[in-house]
Motif scaffolding. Structure first.
Motif, PDB file in Angstrom:
ATOM      1  N   VAL B 145       0.841  -1.204   0.000  1.00  0.00           N
ATOM      2  CA  VAL B 145       0.000   0.000   0.000  1.00  0.00           C
ATOM      3  C   VAL B 145       0.873   1.250   0.000  1.00  0.00           C
ATOM      4  CG1 VAL B 145      -1.660   1.317   1.332  1.00  0.00           C
ATOM      5  CG2 VAL B 145      -1.951  -1.134   1.087  1.00  0.00           C
ATOM      6  N   VAL B 146       1.855   1.297   0.901  1.00  0.00           N
ATOM      7  CA  VAL B 146       2.689   2.494   1.014  1.00  0.00           C
ATOM      8  C   VAL B 146       3.474   2.725  -0.272  1.00  0.00           C
ATOM      9  CG1 VAL B 146       4.666   3.497   2.207  1.00  0.00           C
ATOM     10  CG2 VAL B 146       2.849   2.431   3.515  1.00  0.00           C
ATOM     11  N   TYR B 147       4.129   1.665  -0.767  1.00  0.00           N
ATOM     12  CA  TYR B 147       4.924   1.835  -1.981  1.00  0.00           C
ATOM     13  C   TYR B 147       4.036   2.112  -3.176  1.00  0.00           C
ATOM     14  CZ  TYR B 147       8.370   1.194  -5.576  1.00  0.00           C
ATOM     15  OH  TYR B 147       9.198   1.406  -6.642  1.00  0.00           O
ATOM     16  N   GLY B 148       2.862   1.471  -3.219  1.00  0.00           N
ATOM     17  CA  GLY B 148       1.935   1.696  -4.327  1.00  0.00           C
ATOM     18  C   GLY B 148       1.526   3.153  -4.433  1.00  0.00           C
ATOM     19  N   PHE B 149       1.179   3.765  -3.308  1.00  0.00           N
ATOM     20  CA  PHE B 149       0.779   5.176  -3.332  1.00  0.00           C
ATOM     21  C   PHE B 149       1.980   6.082  -3.569  1.00  0.00           C
ATOM     22  CE2 PHE B 149      -3.223   3.929  -1.159  1.00  0.00           C
ATOM     23  CZ  PHE B 149      -4.075   4.508  -2.074  1.00  0.00           C
ATOM     24  N   TYR B 150       3.134   5.702  -3.008  1.00  0.00           N
ATOM     25  CA  TYR B 150       4.341   6.509  -3.174  1.00  0.00           C
ATOM     26  C   TYR B 150       4.762   6.521  -4.635  1.00  0.00           C
ATOM     27  CZ  TYR B 150       9.394   7.305  -3.243  1.00  0.00           C
ATOM     28  OH  TYR B 150      10.646   7.743  -3.544  1.00  0.00           O
ATOM     29  N   ILE B 260       3.887  -2.072  -8.128  1.00  0.00           N
ATOM     30  CA  ILE B 260       4.755  -1.455  -9.131  1.00  0.00           C
ATOM     31  C   ILE B 260       3.968  -1.165 -10.410  1.00  0.00           C
ATOM     32  CG2 ILE B 260       6.854  -1.734 -10.467  1.00  0.00           C
ATOM     33  CD1 ILE B 260       7.876  -3.598  -8.306  1.00  0.00           C
ATOM     34  N   HIS B 261       3.128  -2.122 -10.813  1.00  0.00           N
ATOM     35  CA  HIS B 261       2.322  -1.938 -12.031  1.00  0.00           C
ATOM     36  C   HIS B 261       0.850  -2.096 -11.680  1.00  0.00           C
ATOM     37  CE1 HIS B 261       6.180  -2.849 -13.938  1.00  0.00           C
ATOM     38  NE2 HIS B 261       6.203  -3.963 -13.235  1.00  0.00           N
ATOM     39  N   PRO B 262       0.193  -1.049 -11.183  1.00  0.00           N
ATOM     40  CA  PRO B 262      -1.177  -1.227 -10.701  1.00  0.00           C
ATOM     41  C   PRO B 262      -2.232  -1.131 -11.796  1.00  0.00           C
ATOM     42  CG  PRO B 262      -0.454   0.975 -10.223  1.00  0.00           C
ATOM     43  CD  PRO B 262       0.622   0.321 -11.034  1.00  0.00           C
TER      44      PRO B 262
END
Lengths: 112, 264
Positions: B145-150, B260-262
């Motif tokens: 979640v954190v990395y996805g939003f970042y 990384i690739h949402p």
């Protein structure tokens, strides 16, 4: 020292940049490329557990969320039932996705 | 005979009991060092020792320990690169730690206890507790979640909105996608926990069969059957110890790939 065994094998010369590549090629040739390292080594047991928990977890989460909403709003069975229903839908979705991932010829998938 | 009695008297669930070794309380919080903590420490120490030994004398032609260490590295690196691409390699330290920790916990838990020692020094499998595995799952989840939003900003939310869905169905589908996403740490946790719990229960129950048959007079001959069964189950458990660590790690990789690739 280094010059002395240069003609025999050059793998021991630390200044030769390609020596590892050449050694790797030689090893690969000797192995006859039967050994393909790929992560697709799911066993049947692993698959079974994977699918079972994927199916079960979603109704639990959605049911718990529904129960929480019910406690808060005082509408006890309503959101719990909706939650479990949605949870089963999500569980089926999870299972379908997991099955798709397990397919051997996925070839990097068509998403993106 | 006392050993047999001990085996028969202890119920199959007793091996999962948490016991305090060094009691430590802060207010209402119980922060005691328990047998579970002890076996986590032993696991981490074992991994550290192994990796230290493996990297102590690095040579181009690896020795036995070094090639064992390297094959772990290559195994995890290939898996992560295969699932999440080279961009995912920045998560290698996390995935490697995760895999090694779970693997060590699972494996060390299969070690037999020393007979006659008090129960709190018995072998313990930290991963046989739901809260431990769930916490590990939550670490992966939080990371995603954190990395996805970042990385993607609000674009990460595209994960919940599949393309090509009729506008009428979109709210329902989105809710289902969110539930499916939220269920990930739960399913990660339950799978590992249930595998470990079930395996250790079966081992214990078969062991009880052996013990009770041994004291049953002429029927003692039959005790070889559950004993053979236990050997087979133990071998299976060795496989499962590895397999579940692998499944946990590869699913973490798949989820990280989503961050990384949402886009579905």
């Amino acid at each position: 020292m280094v010059m002395a065994d240069k003609d025999q094998t050059s793998y021991e010369d630390p200044n030769d940049e390609d020596r590892l590549d050449r050694l790797g090629q030689k090893i690969a040739k000797a192995r006859g490329e039967k050994h393909e390292t790929g992560p697709e080594t799911h066993s049947t047991l692993g698959k079974g557990w994977r699918l079972a928990t994927e199916l079960v977890a979603a109704p639990m989460v959605a049911g718990a969320m529904g129960l929480g909403l019910d406690r808060w709003l005082g509408t006890l069975p309503l959101f719990l039932l909706i939650g479990i229903g949605i949870g089963f839908a999500a569980g089926m979705l999870n299972v379908t996705r997991a099955m798709k991932e397990m397919e051997p010829d996925k070839g990097d998938d068509d998403d993106e | 005979m006392t050993l047999l009695n001990a085996i028969m008297l202890a119920g199959p669930m007793e091996q999962f009991e948490i016991m305090q070794i060094i009691p430590f309380h802060v207010g209402n919080l119980d922060l005691s060092f328990t047998n579970s903590s002890l076996w986590m420490v032993i696991g981490v120490a074992a991994i550290s020792l192994f990796m230290f030994m493996a990297t102590r004398r690095l040579s181009l032609v690896p020795g036995r320990t070094q090639s064992a260490g390297e094959s772990f590295y290559i195994f995890i690196a290939d898996m992560l690169r295969g699932v999440a691409g080279s961009e995912g390699m920045k998560f290698f330290p996390y995935i490697f730690t995760l895999f090694m920790f779970i693997f060590a916990s699972n494996l060390l838990g299969l070690w037999p206890s020393i007979p006659g020692t008090p129960a709190k020094w018995h072998t313990f499998t930290p991963t046989s507790h739901l809260i431990v595995t769930f916490a590990l799952g939550m670490v992966t989840f939080t990371l995603v979640v954190v990395y996805g939003f970042y990385k993607n900003g609000l674009g990460f939310l595209k994960l919940f909105v599949p393309s090509g869905v009729p506008i009428l169905m979109l709210p329902l589908i989105t809710i289902i996608e969110i539930v499916s996403f939220l269920s990930r740490p739960i399913s990660l946790g339950i799978r590992l926990f249930a595998n470990m719990l079930a395996g250790h229960l079966i081992l214990k129950i078969f062991a009880t069969f052996v013990a009770s048959l041994l004291v049953a007079g002429p029927w003692a001959v039959l005790s070889i059957l559950p004993f053979m069964g236990n050997v087979a189950v133990l071998l299976l458990e060795l496989l499962i110890a590895f397999l579940q660590a692998y499944v946990f790690a590869i699913l973490s990789c798949i989820y990280i790939n989503d961050a990384i690739h949402p886009s579905h």
